[in-house]
Design an enzyme around this catalytic site. Sequence first.
Site, PDB file in Angstrom:
ATOM      1  N   CYS A 181      14.638  10.518   4.873  1.00 30.48           N
ATOM      2  CA  CYS A 181      14.617  10.273   6.309  1.00 30.48           C
ATOM      3  C   CYS A 181      15.895  10.462   7.040  1.00 30.48           C
ATOM      4  O   CYS A 181      16.008  11.091   8.101  1.00 30.48           O
ATOM      5  CB  CYS A 181      14.194   8.771   6.622  1.00 30.48           C
ATOM      6  SG  CYS A 181      15.213   7.414   5.821  1.00 30.48           S
TER       7      CYS A 181
ATOM      8  N   GLU B 226      10.521   1.613   9.773  1.00 29.09           N
ATOM      9  CA  GLU B 226      11.661   2.530   9.451  1.00 29.09           C
ATOM     10  C   GLU B 226      10.876   3.867   9.629  1.00 29.09           C
ATOM     11  O   GLU B 226      10.227   4.394   8.806  1.00 29.09           O
ATOM     12  CB  GLU B 226      12.044   2.380   8.100  1.00 29.09           C
ATOM     13  CG  GLU B 226      12.780   1.074   8.056  1.00 29.09           C
ATOM     14  CD  GLU B 226      13.996   0.721   8.699  1.00 29.09           C
ATOM     15  OE1 GLU B 226      14.636   1.666   9.042  1.00 29.09           O
ATOM     16  OE2 GLU B 226      14.192  -0.435   9.069  1.00 29.09           O
TER      17      GLU B 226
ATOM     18  N   GLU C 122      11.750  17.087  13.326  1.00 32.46           N
ATOM     19  CA  GLU C 122      12.048  16.982  11.617  1.00 32.46           C
ATOM     20  C   GLU C 122      11.239  17.938  10.803  1.00 32.46           C
ATOM     21  O   GLU C 122      10.151  17.831  10.846  1.00 32.46           O
ATOM     22  CB  GLU C 122      11.379  15.393  11.763  1.00 32.46           C
ATOM     23  CG  GLU C 122      11.949  14.803  10.294  1.00 32.46           C
ATOM     24  CD  GLU C 122      11.523  13.337   9.899  1.00 32.46           C
ATOM     25  OE1 GLU C 122      10.417  13.134  10.195  1.00 32.46           O
ATOM     26  OE2 GLU C 122      12.326  12.724   9.262  1.00 32.46           O
TER      27      GLU C 122
ATOM     28  N   LYS D  71       0.835  -1.211  -0.043  1.00 31.05           N
ATOM     29  CA  LYS D  71       0.146   0.086   0.086  1.00 31.05           C
ATOM     30  C   LYS D  71       0.959   1.365  -0.077  1.00 31.05           C
ATOM     31  O   LYS D  71       1.625   1.508   1.014  1.00 31.05           O
ATOM     32  CB  LYS D  71      -0.919   0.094   1.319  1.00 31.05           C
ATOM     33  CG  LYS D  71      -1.865   1.049   1.105  1.00 31.05           C
ATOM     34  CD  LYS D  71      -2.419   1.712   2.342  1.00 31.05           C
ATOM     35  CE  LYS D  71      -1.675   2.438   3.094  1.00 31.05           C
ATOM     36  NZ  LYS D  71      -1.304   3.791   2.334  1.00 31.05           N
TER      37      LYS D  71
HETATM   38  P1  NAD Z   1       3.332   8.860   6.788  1.00 28.72           P
HETATM   39  O1  NAD Z   1       3.578   8.174   8.311  1.00 28.72           O
HETATM   40  O2  NAD Z   1       2.455   9.891   6.979  1.00 28.72           O
HETATM   41  O3  NAD Z   1       2.802   7.670   5.942  1.00 28.72           O
HETATM   42  C1  NAD Z   1       3.352   6.582   5.591  1.00 28.72           C
HETATM   43  C2  NAD Z   1       2.502   5.721   5.025  1.00 28.72           C
HETATM   44  O4  NAD Z   1       1.611   5.217   6.012  1.00 28.72           O
HETATM   45  C3  NAD Z   1       1.656   6.061   4.013  1.00 28.72           C
HETATM   46  O5  NAD Z   1       1.472   4.981   3.058  1.00 28.72           O
HETATM   47  C4  NAD Z   1       0.225   6.197   4.577  1.00 28.72           C
HETATM   48  O6  NAD Z   1      -0.921   6.081   3.957  1.00 28.72           O
HETATM   49  C5  NAD Z   1       0.034   5.148   5.779  1.00 28.72           C
HETATM   50  N1  NAD Z   1      -0.512   5.269   6.937  1.00 28.72           N
HETATM   51  C6  NAD Z   1      -1.328   6.356   7.418  1.00 28.72           C
HETATM   52  N2  NAD Z   1      -1.856   6.287   8.307  1.00 28.72           N
HETATM   53  C7  NAD Z   1      -1.786   4.727   8.769  1.00 28.72           C
HETATM   54  C8  NAD Z   1      -2.024   3.853   9.775  1.00 28.72           C
HETATM   55  N3  NAD Z   1      -3.071   4.407  10.770  1.00 28.72           N
HETATM   56  N4  NAD Z   1      -1.650   2.513   9.869  1.00 28.72           N
HETATM   57  C9  NAD Z   1      -0.671   2.235   8.627  1.00 28.72           C
HETATM   58  N5  NAD Z   1      -0.380   2.995   7.835  1.00 28.72           N
HETATM   59  C10 NAD Z   1      -0.989   4.428   7.829  1.00 28.72           C
HETATM   60  O7  NAD Z   1       4.690   9.131   6.539  1.00 28.72           O
HETATM   61  P2  NAD Z   1       4.893  10.158   5.141  1.00 28.72           P
HETATM   62  O8  NAD Z   1       4.539  11.529   5.737  1.00 28.72           O
HETATM   63  O9  NAD Z   1       4.365   9.406   4.090  1.00 28.72           O
HETATM   64  O10 NAD Z   1       6.587  10.051   5.047  1.00 28.72           O
HETATM   65  C11 NAD Z   1       7.537  10.920   5.505  1.00 28.72           C
HETATM   66  C12 NAD Z   1       8.001  10.099   7.052  1.00 28.72           C
HETATM   67  O11 NAD Z   1       8.649   8.930   6.813  1.00 28.72           O
HETATM   68  C13 NAD Z   1       9.120  10.856   7.678  1.00 28.72           C
HETATM   69  O12 NAD Z   1       9.233  10.929   8.864  1.00 28.72           O
HETATM   70  C14 NAD Z   1      10.325  10.043   7.048  1.00 28.72           C
HETATM   71  O13 NAD Z   1      11.576  10.409   8.135  1.00 28.72           O
HETATM   72  C15 NAD Z   1       9.973   8.792   7.354  1.00 28.72           C
HETATM   73  N6  NAD Z   1      10.917   7.798   6.363  1.00 28.72           N
HETATM   74  C16 NAD Z   1      11.570   7.087   7.120  1.00 28.72           C
HETATM   75  C17 NAD Z   1      12.596   6.301   6.485  1.00 28.72           C
HETATM   76  C18 NAD Z   1      13.240   5.214   7.210  1.00 28.72           C
HETATM   77  O14 NAD Z   1      13.812   4.519   6.396  1.00 28.72           O
HETATM   78  N7  NAD Z   1      13.629   5.284   8.459  1.00 28.72           N
HETATM   79  C19 NAD Z   1      12.708   6.164   5.076  1.00 28.72           C
HETATM   80  C20 NAD Z   1      11.688   7.468   4.332  1.00 28.72           C
HETATM   81  C21 NAD Z   1      10.785   7.969   4.969  1.00 28.72           C
END
Ligand code: NAD
Length: 467
Positions: free
Chosen positions: A275, A241, A371, A168
Site C-alpha cells: 500500500c 486502510e 495506483e 475473512k
Molecule cells: P480488494 O479491495 O479487492 O479486497 C480486499 C478484501 O475485500 C478481500 O478480502 C476481498 O475479498 C474483500 N471484498 C471484496 N468485495 C467486498 C465487499 N463488497 N465488501 C467487503 N469486502 C469485500 O483489495 P486487494 O486487491 O485485495 O488489495 C490491494 C489493495 O489494498 C491496494 O489498493 C492496496 O493499496 C490496499 N492496501 C492498503 C493497505 C493499507 O494499510 N492502507 C495495506 C495493504 C493493501
Amino acid sequence: MSNFSLLIDGKAHPGAGIFDVINPATGQAFAQCPRADSALLDKAVAAAKAAFPAWSRTPAEARAALVNALADALEQRSDEFARLLTSEQGKPLPQAQFELMASVGTLRTFAAMKIEPVTLRDDERGTVIEHRKALGVVAAITPWNFPVVLMMNKVGPALVAGNTMVIKPAPTTPLTSLLFGEICRELLPAGVINIICDENDLGGQLTSHPDVAKVAFTGSTATGRKVMQSAGDGIKRVTLELGGNDAAIVLDDVDVADAAAKVFHGAMLNAGQICVAIKRAYVPSSIYDQFCTELARMAEAMVVDDGARQGAEIGPVQNRAQYEKVKEFLADAAARGAVIAGGAALDRPGYFIAPTIVRDVDRDARIVREEQFGPVLPVLPYDDVDALIDEVNDSPYGLAGTVWGKDRQRATEIAMQIESGTVWVNQHLAIDPEIPFRGAKQSGLGAELGQAGLHEYTQAHIVNIAA
Ligand code: NAD
C-alpha cells in the site's frame, strides 16, 4: 493437496464447497480452499456473538497472555507459514519469513499494551472518568499482499480489547489465515476467532450484518467505499486502510547511488504490491539522468523468479487480475514515457513482470496518477520544489510518502507539507506496531497500530459523578 478447514465456533469446518488456490509463480492450482456460504457466515457471526460476553469479561492480563501464546505458536511454526505464504502469495521466502516475524512482533506489542481508565476531572465540580469497553463482534477483512501481518494488525488489538472476531481473507491468499485458525482452535476459547473464506461474494453480507459491531478493513479504495456504505445502516465502527499513490521526493543534495538504491527498493519490494510502496519518484533535473541510469541498472540486475527458489529477489504479481492490470500500466508507460528497463511480462508461466523504470513520462499519465500496485516505477524531473509539493498533493490519495535529502531540516520541512497519514524522511516502510498508521483523504479512515489503533477497537465510556 493439503487439507484446510474454516474455523467456526472452535471447530474445523469443511465449508459449503471448495475452490482452487493458484500459485502465482506457476499459474497452477496447488491447493484447495473451503468456502463459506451465507448460512456459514451467519453461524460464524453467531459463534463470535455468543463468545463475546465471557471473553470481554476475561481479565485483560489473561487475554494478553493468550495473545502472547498465539505469537509463540506462530513463531514456532513460522517456517511452515512462510513456505505456505510464498506458495499462495508469491513473495520470496526471506520476505515471507520477515512477514511472519513482523506478525509475531505485532501480536506481542499489542499484548503488552494496556487500556487504562483516564481521569478527566477530579475536583470540587465532580469526578469524570473515561473508560474504554470492547465493542462486540469485529469483522476483519484482509487483502492479498500481506495476508498474515495485516490479519495480525487486527487480531492483536481486537482480542486485547476484549472483542471477538470473524476474519475473512482475500480469496487468492486464504490458506495462511486458515493455518492460523489451527493455532486459534488449540489455544482460544471457542468462538473468539472464527475464520471463513469466500470467492469475493460474502463481503457485503459480513459488513452489513446486524450482529457485527465493527469492520476492520484493509484493501482497495473502491472496496473501502462499499464497506463504508454497507456499514452505514448500523452506524458500525469502521477502520479503513486503503490504497495510495505515494510519492518519493528526492532533493538535490542526496548521494545519488545511495538514494536511488533506497527509492528502488521502496518501489519494488513485494513486486511493488505494498500500500505504501513508492509509486512515483520526483528527482531534481540536475541529477535526473544519473538517478534514472542508477534505477535502470538495478532493475536489470534484479533476479525475478519463483519466490521459493533461493536467490529470487522479486516474485510474481499475486494474481491474474492484478497481472492483467499491471500489463495495462506497462502499455500506458510505453505510450506516455520512455521505458528504460523492463517494460514487459516475462515469457514463462506464472504472473511475472520485469521490474520496469519509465522516465520522461507525461505528468497526467495513468502510471503517474493511479495506483499501479506492481513493479513499475515512473520517474519525473522537477525544478521548483514548492510547485512540486502542490503537484504531489494533487491526488485523491494520501497514504504515505518519502523525502530524501542530506539536510534533515529542509527534508523535514518538506515532509510537513505532504498531505498524507505518514511521511518518512530518509527511510521507507518504517512501519512499527507502536506507531499509529492512518491514511489521509481517500486512503483511509481511522488508525491501525499503536495505542490509537487499539482504541479503535473500543467504545469510550464516560462516567461523570457529581461532587
Ligand atoms: P480488494 O479491495 O479487492 O479486497 C480486499 C478484501 O475485500 C478481500 O478480502 C476481498 O475479498 C474483500 N471484498 C471484496 N468485495 C467486498 C465487499 N463488497 N465488501 C467487503 N469486502 C469485500 O483489495 P486487494 O486487491 O485485495 O488489495 C490491494 C489493495 O489494498 C491496494 O489498493 C492496496 O493499496 C490496499 N492496501 C492498503 C493497505 C493499507 O494499510 N492502507 C495495506 C495493504 C493493501
